[in-house]
Motif scaffolding. Structure first.
Motif, PDB file in Angstrom:
ATOM      1  N   ASN A 133      42.938  38.264  54.625  1.00 27.81           N
ATOM      2  CA  ASN A 133      41.575  37.785  54.903  1.00 27.81           C
ATOM      3  C   ASN A 133      41.492  36.988  56.210  1.00 27.81           C
ATOM      4  O   ASN A 133      40.488  36.305  56.455  1.00 27.81           O
ATOM      5  N   ARG A 172      40.052  32.150  59.926  1.00 28.80           N
ATOM      6  CA  ARG A 172      38.626  32.400  59.696  1.00 28.80           C
ATOM      7  C   ARG A 172      37.884  31.175  59.152  1.00 28.80           C
ATOM      8  O   ARG A 172      36.692  31.025  59.395  1.00 28.80           O
ATOM      9  N   ASP A 177      32.814  34.007  51.421  1.00 28.45           N
ATOM     10  CA  ASP A 177      33.318  34.311  52.759  1.00 28.45           C
ATOM     11  C   ASP A 177      34.526  35.233  52.701  1.00 28.45           C
ATOM     12  O   ASP A 177      34.794  35.966  53.655  1.00 28.45           O
ATOM     13  N   ALA A 178      35.290  35.146  51.616  1.00 30.51           N
ATOM     14  CA  ALA A 178      36.498  35.967  51.470  1.00 30.51           C
ATOM     15  C   ALA A 178      36.630  36.362  50.010  1.00 30.51           C
ATOM     16  O   ALA A 178      36.328  35.561  49.119  1.00 30.51           O
ATOM     17  N   ASP A 195      29.514  38.385  57.007  1.00 28.09           N
ATOM     18  CA  ASP A 195      30.798  38.485  57.708  1.00 28.09           C
ATOM     19  C   ASP A 195      31.984  38.359  56.751  1.00 28.09           C
ATOM     20  O   ASP A 195      33.101  38.045  57.175  1.00 28.09           O
ATOM     21  N   ALA A 196      31.736  38.594  55.456  1.00 27.53           N
ATOM     22  CA  ALA A 196      32.807  38.429  54.463  1.00 27.53           C
ATOM     23  C   ALA A 196      33.909  39.457  54.667  1.00 27.53           C
ATOM     24  O   ALA A 196      33.657  40.589  55.091  1.00 27.53           O
ATOM     25  N   THR A 197      35.126  39.028  54.323  1.00 23.64           N
ATOM     26  CA  THR A 197      36.271  39.946  54.329  1.00 23.64           C
ATOM     27  C   THR A 197      36.799  40.069  52.903  1.00 23.64           C
ATOM     28  O   THR A 197      36.472  39.258  52.031  1.00 23.64           O
ATOM     29  N   PHE A 233      31.403  48.511  52.070  1.00 25.81           N
ATOM     30  CA  PHE A 233      32.531  47.831  52.715  1.00 25.81           C
ATOM     31  C   PHE A 233      33.300  48.823  53.580  1.00 25.81           C
ATOM     32  O   PHE A 233      33.460  49.991  53.210  1.00 25.81           O
ATOM     33  N   ARG A 256      35.993  44.440  55.458  1.00 23.73           N
ATOM     34  CA  ARG A 256      34.845  43.537  55.552  1.00 23.73           C
ATOM     35  C   ARG A 256      33.573  44.277  55.190  1.00 23.73           C
ATOM     36  O   ARG A 256      33.587  45.498  54.999  1.00 23.73           O
ATOM     37  N   ARG A 257      32.494  43.529  55.086  1.00 22.34           N
ATOM     38  CA  ARG A 257      31.185  44.158  54.908  1.00 22.34           C
ATOM     39  C   ARG A 257      30.970  45.130  56.055  1.00 22.34           C
ATOM     40  O   ARG A 257      31.214  44.815  57.212  1.00 22.34           O
TER      41      ARG A 257
END
Ligand SMILES: C[S@@+](CC[C@H](N)C(=O)[O-])C[C@H]1O[C@@H](n2cnc3c(N)ncnc32)[C@H](O)[C@@H]1O
Length: 247
Positions: free
Chosen positions: A45, A50, A167-168, A198-200, A219, A237-238
């Protein structure tokens, strides 16, 4: 009303790796639980880098198990001078361990003295095994652990409805072939609602079904080197576009 919880029994394979008879699968790689957490979930991640960009950072995990990923994340946050003021870690677990078994599991698998005090703090704060949401806080409240005890398929849509924003994402259910309930289209539809723009995400698996359900739910993924002799795992990520890159 939530169904009563069935707690996990603590069982080890002959090589000392914790094992689930219910799912016929291991909790972590035999090559090391903490090392796996760092390679797959933190590196996967882009952490710690990040979280340095944010005032608070939220991790969502499917499958709390023994909390090794949580402890590795907490330790990395604690050791990072550029950490954000607040780390929120939300994890879902259908079959939690008792505090007694969690302590015994940690004694067997935690091989880093710097993590031992964090594991002890987790056990001191361990909630009663009652279905639903339990909020634990550590330090001066800078580490918030929310444990949602119950089935991920039931809980994730409810967390999405309540506005959880991650976020992750750590995808750590047992292997898809052995535990398909943790890898359904419904689970990924909820994750798509929960993932920030911006999520992973990262996961140790590279199963074809998981790749498809990720893409179907918006994704992008990349195949990267796995941990402990596994050739591949997935990170991503998204989707900003529908492009899928394999390396
Ligand atoms: C591989 S283990 C997780 C290891 C963990 N992340 C750690 O750091 O120790 C997978 C976990 O998913 C949980 N699980 C399996 N099916 C589930 C479901 N449908 N809903 C929620 N949790 C589930 C299992 O009980 C198990 O603890």
């Amino acid at each position: 009303m939530d169904a009563p919880l069935i707690r996990a029994p603590l069982v080890f394979r002959d090589d000392g790796t914790p094992y689930s008879p219910r799912h016929d699968d291991i909790y972590h790689s035999a090559a090391g639980a903490l090392a796996q957490a760092r390679h797959v979930f933190l590196d996967g991640n882009g952490l710690p880098a990040r979280w340095r960009e944010k005032p608070r950072f939220t991790v969502l995990e499917t499958g709390f198990g023994m909390g090794v990923n949580f402890l590795a994340t907490w330790a990395a946050w604690r050791d990072d001078p550029q950490r954000p003021p607040l780390l929120e870690f939300m994890s879902i677990e259908k079959h939690p361990f008792s505090a007694h078994d969690l302590r015994a599991a940690h004694a067997a698998i935690i091989d880093d003295a710097a993590i031992t005090p964090l594991a002890a703090a987790l056990i001191s704060a361990w909630p009663p095994l009652v279905a639903g949401v339990h909020r634990l806080s550590f330090g001066a409240g800078e580490i918030m652990l929310t444990l949602a005890f119950g089935d991920a398929g039931d809980l994730l849509p409810r967390l999405a409805d309540h506005g959880l924003a991650a976020d992750a994402i750590y995808l750590d259910g047992f292997a898809p072939a052995r535990n398909p309930d943790m890898w359904t289209a419904g689970i990924f539809a909820s994750l798509a609602r929960i993932a920030k723009g911006d999520a992973t995400f990262a996961t140790y698996t590279s199963a074809g079904h998981v790749k498809r359900v990720l893409v179907d739910n918006g994704f992008d993924y990349r195949k990267v080197r796995g941990f402990g002799g596994k050739r591949a795992m997935l990170v991503g990520r998204r989707a900003q576009s529908r492009l899928v890159i394999e390396s």
